[in-house]
Structures are given as structure tokens and as C-alpha cells.
Write an enzyme that holds these catalytic residues in place. Structure first.
Site, PDB file in Angstrom:
ATOM      1  N   GLU A   1      -9.316 -17.381  -9.094  1.00 39.88           N
ATOM      2  CA  GLU A   1      -8.809 -17.947  -9.903  1.00 39.88           C
ATOM      3  C   GLU A   1      -8.438 -17.799 -10.679  1.00 39.88           C
ATOM      4  OE1 GLU A   1      -7.354 -21.176  -9.037  1.00 39.88           O
ATOM      5  OE2 GLU A   1      -7.711 -20.125  -7.020  1.00 39.88           O
TER       6      GLU A   1
ATOM      7  N   HIS B   1      -1.164 -28.078  -0.110  1.00 40.85           N
ATOM      8  CA  HIS B   1      -0.271 -27.802  -0.669  1.00 40.85           C
ATOM      9  C   HIS B   1       0.854 -28.403  -0.092  1.00 40.85           C
ATOM     10  CE1 HIS B   1      -3.033 -24.280  -0.807  1.00 40.85           C
ATOM     11  NE2 HIS B   1      -2.332 -23.676  -2.195  1.00 40.85           N
TER      12      HIS B   1
HETATM   13  O1  X8Z Z   1      -4.811 -22.305  -2.921  1.00 41.96           O
HETATM   14  C1  X8Z Z   1      -5.024 -21.372  -2.613  1.00 41.96           C
HETATM   15  C2  X8Z Z   1      -5.846 -21.189  -4.095  1.00 41.96           C
HETATM   16  C3  X8Z Z   1      -5.714 -21.684  -5.849  1.00 41.96           C
HETATM   17  S1  X8Z Z   1      -4.364 -20.917  -5.690  1.00 41.96           S
HETATM   18  C4  X8Z Z   1      -7.307 -21.558  -3.963  1.00 41.96           C
HETATM   19  N1  X8Z Z   1      -5.720 -20.153  -1.575  1.00 41.96           N
HETATM   20  C5  X8Z Z   1      -4.964 -21.046  -0.231  1.00 41.96           C
HETATM   21  C6  X8Z Z   1      -5.264 -21.910   0.119  1.00 41.96           C
HETATM   22  O2  X8Z Z   1      -6.819 -22.582  -0.149  1.00 41.96           O
HETATM   23  O3  X8Z Z   1      -5.133 -22.321   1.253  1.00 41.96           O
HETATM   24  C7  X8Z Z   1      -6.248 -19.162  -1.724  1.00 41.96           C
HETATM   25  C8  X8Z Z   1      -5.794 -19.142  -0.686  1.00 41.96           C
HETATM   26  C9  X8Z Z   1      -4.699 -19.318   0.369  1.00 41.96           C
HETATM   27 ZN    ZN Z   2      -4.182 -19.090  -6.408  1.00 39.70          ZN
END
Ligand code: X8Z
Ligand code: ZN
Length: 604
Positions: A374, A502
């Protein structure tokens, strides 16, 4: 930050540039009109972005009907403006303009994740759907053994539970949250596609693929090429891990061939397997030599100290300390009394120096790593803060994710952990394979997942997969690329993609696939610059100001130049290249090949 006065002047220039539709039809627009248009759009978007960030922050750290209303309103206004400017920018496609204006026009034409159609009310409809989906995800709970659990509670149990009945219950339990999202998601896809088509894209997937300084059609091919480079390593790791899970749980729970049972990986999405290192660690030998989570706990670390340690890493490379407001305004643990979006994110609320992190950190090695991740976003944001608004962004979204991953990869090295007192002694060379395995469990395991999330969305946006088949198509991809399967057949109403942040939040995911590759390119380049001669996995550039200076030079560019130039600034390479990750893991790949002798690795 742009002043209100400047924004107002610039907006006036915009109406001048577009003043006469008759003149516009008669004569092609001029370079001066293009520049005036860009200046005005940039000022307007900057102001809207700051307003949206404040509203978004309140919503994400205090979810309720009112904060959702405010954030959705701001989001809708942002979308309306971004869509309007994207359309208008296309007017200047064939006008000869200076390179800065050309780059800004290019960025304006694709500066929106979910475009709304122009009809009145559509942007608000889309923003409301987004807020609903976000809320469903972030406030999702599951009652297990009489206790109401949040996602992080469940993830915390999954991390350490070795009871397949329990992991199954939690894995399935979390997925009871997402069927409610499906109707909203279907509507959102339809709306965003209408918006994308109006901007000249085939669908929203094509818009997302247009962000990489190459034609959208080529980007899909690039992803495939890169996956081809790393797939053998993943398959080898998969085969090895499956064998060890089989030894642990027996044929009835985890067969020796076929897919890995997704709930046995220590992670809710099977995307990072580091937490089952205890099951898969090499037999015999001295092992890793330490347990970072245990050491953090033993030494009384809390979330603040974890973030401070991360800040220290960046400072050692010459980055300035975080502003006082970072510590006052960030949210780094889950508040007890309200709903929040716990999924970690980094913000620059005023596009200048109002940097913040929002996360629900606990004292674990995973969150130690995520804090570095982060902060990488924050350091990037601050590095490009002097760029004009339209250039404030990562060279591409993969770069934004890779900065903190590069830091995290350094910060996990035993050498560094010893320097900051988190371990007592640096293990000998016999710990290299255990170490590489531990890193691979996170960094290699995520590759197929990071590849397939947007593969699924591209199929959804293009209409190749219709709502009736959303879930089956998801599992087809999981099965094909991750080589995983659910612990039991999924119910008819399942909407499992929505159980991933996401997807519910509509954050594109190809960026993590790219980042996983860039990260190792950055790391290999940094180690070369530092003159490192030993095994790559032992290199740490902690404290290296010369590397820091070169790294900062790349970050300062923001998105002012196409990404290959940014990459070259730091690494000397101008293409994304998975050889850095395969180089890094080469000793492990050799070791895995030996371990896998006699296994039926092809049988996924
Ligand atoms: O979403 C994230 C970060 C925030 S940009 C914690 N990541 C992805 C996830 O959690 O799925 C980092 C690794 C992949
Ligand atoms: Zn990130």
C-alpha cells in the site's frame, strides 16, 4: 491542487473551444482549440476528482445510506464528466498537436473504468449499482458456530485451520454473500457496455484492454504470451503442493491427481498459498528458520508499527517521511463500531500530499507485506504529484501495483529482517529453497488467478458468457488455469466471482498479473544496479540511495510517457519480460522438478 479560480477560467476556455458547432463542422479543429480543450477538461476533472475522493473516503470508512448516497452522487458526476470529455477528445484525433496535448487526449479518451451512457440519470444508476455491490461485499457476514464473522475473521481462520470440514464451511459460507449481487451485476454490465460502445469501444473489456499503449487486441495476446512464459513454473508448483496436500489430508479430501480443493490453500480465493507453508515445506533440512508472524507478535508489533517499518524501508531509499496527516487520517485497523471497506487501498485525496491508507491490518506476515504494498501506491502518488492532473497515475495500472510489491520483496529477505531486528540470525544457504518456496506460494500461485479474473470479465462484457453461465464460466477458468475446484458442487444460484473484492468493486485485475512480473523486473534491475552477485533471492537494496534515486526517477514520470519509457528509466528494459520471475525462481524450479518425479503433473 488546482485553485477554484483556475478551474473556472479553464472551464470558460472549454466553452470557447466548443462554442460554435457550425464552425466546428466547417473547419477541422485547430491545435490551439485542442490545447484549450485539454486544459479545461483537466482542470474540471481535477476538481471533481478531489471532491470524489473526499466523498469516497467517507463512504469507504463509514458505510451507511448517506455516505453511499454522497459517494454515488460524486461518482456519477465524475463519470458524466469523464465520458463527456472522452467523446469530445475524439474530435481532435486527427489534429496535429504537441506531444503533451496528444498524450493527454489519448488518456482522456480512456479515463473511465465504467462509462455510463449519456442519457439523463444513467450515470447515477450505474453509480448506485456500484455502491450497492460494494456495500454487499464489504458488509458481508457469515454465522459460523454461533458467531457472526466478517470476511477478515473468516480469512484469519482459513489461514491456520487444518480441518477440511471447517475450511469448507467457511469457504462456502463467504460465498453466501454474493448471490445477492448477481442482478445488480447483470445490470451494471449492460449499462457500462452501452457507455463503452458510445465511446467507440466494442465493449467494456475492450476499453479496459486499451490502457496499455498498444491496440486493445494486442493486449489480450500479451497476457497470453506472458502466461505461457510462467505457466510451466505454476504447474510444477501446483503439482508439488497437490502432492503434499494429498499426504496431509488423504485421497478422500485431496486426491493426488486432478484439481486442488480451493478451500485447502489457506486463502479464500486460492490466490496466495503462503499460509499453508507448514504443510508443504520441504521435508527434512533446517527449513525457513523463522516464523515472521510469530516474531511480529512476540515483539509486540501493532498495525502502526508495521506501517512505520514499511515507511522506514522507503526512507532508506531516500523517500521523504509520510506527512503527519497520513497518521492522523489513515484507517489501518477495523473500527469496532461501524461498517467499512476493509479491503486495503491507498489514497491521495487532494492529488498532492493528503496520502492515506485504508486497511484492517492485523499483526501477520501477510499484512506486514501488504503495508509495503500500500505504501508503494502512496510513494508513487507523491512522486508524480508535481505532474499535471492527467499525468498523475501509474505508467500503467500494473506499475502502480508493482511498486510496493518490489518493496515487499526486499522487505521479506532475511537480510533485511535481521537489519530491522525481526529475526536474530540470517539462515544459511540451505534455507534458500524453503525461502523460495515460501515466496512462490504467494508470487507464483497468484499468477493464474490474476490472469483469469479479467479473462472472465472480458468474456462477460463481450457477451460471450451470458448471465445464466456466469458461474460455470468462472469455474471453467479456475479449473483450467488455477487447476482448482470447489470443495463441493456449487448451488444453482451461486455467483462466486462476486465473492472476490475486485469483481464486486469493479476494480480491473489484469494489473496484478502485470505487477507480479514487473515486480521481479524491478527487483532484478535494482540488484544489478547495487552490484549484487549472490543468489537473487538474497538481494536486498535496503538503504541504497543510488537505487532509490533511479527508482524515484521512474515514479516521477507518472503516466506522462508510455510505460515502456518508464520501465526503461529504471530497468534499462523496454518490454515486460517474465524472464525476471523465472530467473528468480530458477533454483526452485529445479528442485520442484526433482520433487515431482513420479507425479502425474499433467493431470490437472
Ligand atoms: O487488492 C490488492 C491490494 C490492494 S491494491 C491489497 N491485491 C490483490 C488482491 O488482494 O486480490 C494485492 C494482491 C492482489
Ligand atoms: Zn495495490
Amino acid at each position: 491542487m488546482k485553485s477554484k479560480l483556475l478551474a473556472a477560467c479553464a472551464a470558460a476556455a472549454l466553452s470557447c473551444a466548443l462554442a460554435s458547432p457550425i464552425a466546428a463542422a466547417d473547419a477541422p479543429p485547430t491545435a490551439a482549440e485542442a490545447k484549450a480543450f485539454v486544459d479545461a477538461a483537466e482542470a474540471d476533472l481535477a476538481a471533481l476528482s478531489e471532491y470524489g475522493a473526499h466523498a469516497g473516503w467517507v463512504q469507504a470508512t463509514y458505510i451507511n445510506a448517506d455516505s453511499n448516497w454522497l459517494a454515488a452522487k460524486a461518482n456519477a458526476e465524475n463519470t458524466e464528466a469523464a465520458v463527456k470529455y472522452a467523446k469530445q477528445a475524439a474530435r481532435f484525433d486527427h489534429v496535429e498537436v504537441d506531444p503533451v496535448t496528444r498524450r493527454k487526449l489519448y488518456l482522456l479518451e480512456q479515463a473511465v473504468v465504467l462509462p455510463a451512457p449519456a442519457r439523463a440519470g444513467a450515470a447515477k444508476e450505474l453509480a448506485d449499482l456500484q455502491a450497492d455491490l460494494d456495500t454487499l461485499y464489504s458488509t458481508g457476514k457469515f454465522t459460523y458456530q454461533g458467531k457472526t464473522l466478517t470476511l477478515d475473521d473468516m480469512q484469519d481462520i482459513l489461514r491456520t485451520s487444518r480441518d477440511p470440514a471447517e475450511t469448507k464451511a467457511l469457504w462456502e459460507g463467504w460465498r453466501t454473500v454474493s448471490p445477492k449481487m448477481k442482478d445488480d451485476y447483470v445490470k451494471l454490465v449492460a449499462l457500462a457496455n452501452q457507455g463503452s460502445k458510445a465511446l467507440g469501444y466494442a465493449d467494456t473489456g475492450a476499453l479496459w484492454r486499451s490502457w496499455y499503449d498498444m491496440p486493445p487486441d494486442r493486449f489480450g495476446g500479451e497476457m497470453d504470451r506472458l502466461w505461457g512464459q510462467v505457466a510451466p513454473l505454476y504447474k510444477s508448483l501446483h503439482c508439488y503442493v497437490r502432492g503434499r496436500l494429498n499426504e496431509r489430508y488423504g485421497d478422500a479430501v485431496q486426491p493426488r491427481t486432478g484439481p486442488i480443493r480451493a478451500d485447502l490453500t489457506g486463502n479464500m480465493w486460492g490466490q496466495a498459498w503462503g499460509d499453508i507453508y507448514d504443510i508443504v515445506q520441504p521435508k527434512g533440512g533446517t527449513g525457513l528458520g523463522y516464523d515472521l508472524t510469530a516474531n511480529l507478535v512476540k515483539q509486540g508489533y501493532d498495525a502502526t508499527r508495521i506501517v512505520k517499518t514499511g515507511e522506514g524501508w522507503y526512507q532508506s531509499l531516500g523517500f521523504a517521511p509520510l506527512p503527519q496527516t497520513f497518521w492522523e487520517r489513515s484507517m489501518i485497523t477495523r473500527p469496532r463500531d461501524r461498517e467499512v471497506v476493509c479491503h486495503p487501498s491507498a489514497w491521495d485525496v487532494d492529488n498532492k500530499d493528503d496520502l492515506r491508507i485504508k486497511a484492517c491490518f492485523t499483526v501477520t506476515a501477510d499484512d506486514f507485506y501488504t503495508a509495503h504494498h500500500e505504501l508503494g501506491h502512496n510513494m508513487y502518488q507523491r512522486a508524480y504529484a508535481d505532474q499535471p492532473f492527467l499525468f498523475k497515475g501509474g505508467a500503467n495500472d500494473g506499475f502502480h501495483e508493482a511498486i510496493g510489491d518490489f518493496a515487499g520483496l526486499n522487505a521479506l529477505t532475511p537480510d533485511y529482517l535481521k537489519q530491522v531486528g525481526l529475526i536474530d540470525t540470517v539462515p544459511g544457504t540451505d534455507a534458500d529453497i524453503p525461502y523460495l518456496l515460501k515466496i512462490a506460494l504467494d508470487k507464483v500461485a497468484i499468477l493464474p488467478f490474476a490472469y483469469l479474473v479479467d479473462k472472465w470479465r472480458w468474456e462477460v462484457f463481450s457477451g460471450q458468457v451470458t448471465p445464466d453461465h456466469y458461474n460455470d464460466a468462472w469455474w471453467d477458468l479456475v479449473r483450467k488455469y488455477q487447476g482448482m475446484a470447489p470443495p463441493a458442487p456449487r448451488p444453482a444460484d451461486a455467483f462466486d466471482p462476486g465473492a472476490k473484492f475486485h469483481v464486486a468493486d469493479n476494480t480491473p485485475y489484469a494489473r496484478y498479473f502485470l505487477a507480479d512480473i514487473y515486480e521481479f523486473q524491478f527487483y532484478r534491475a535494482a540488484c544489478r544496479q547495487a552490484g549484487w552477485k549472490g543468489p537473487l533471492n538474497r538481494c536486498s537494496v535496503y538503504g541504497n540511495k543510488a537505487v532509490g534515486e533511479k527508482f524515484a526517477a521512474m515514479l516521477k514520470l507518472g503516466q506522462s510517457r508510455p510505460w515502456p519509457e518508464a520501465l526503461k528509466t529504471f530497468t534499462g528494459e523496454d518490454d515486460i519480460d517474465a524472464s525476471a520471475i523465472t530467473d528468480y525462481f530458477a533454483p526452485l524450479a529445479k528442485w520442484l522438478a526433482v520433487q515431482n518425479k513420479g507425479e502425474r503433473c499433467e493431470a490437472v
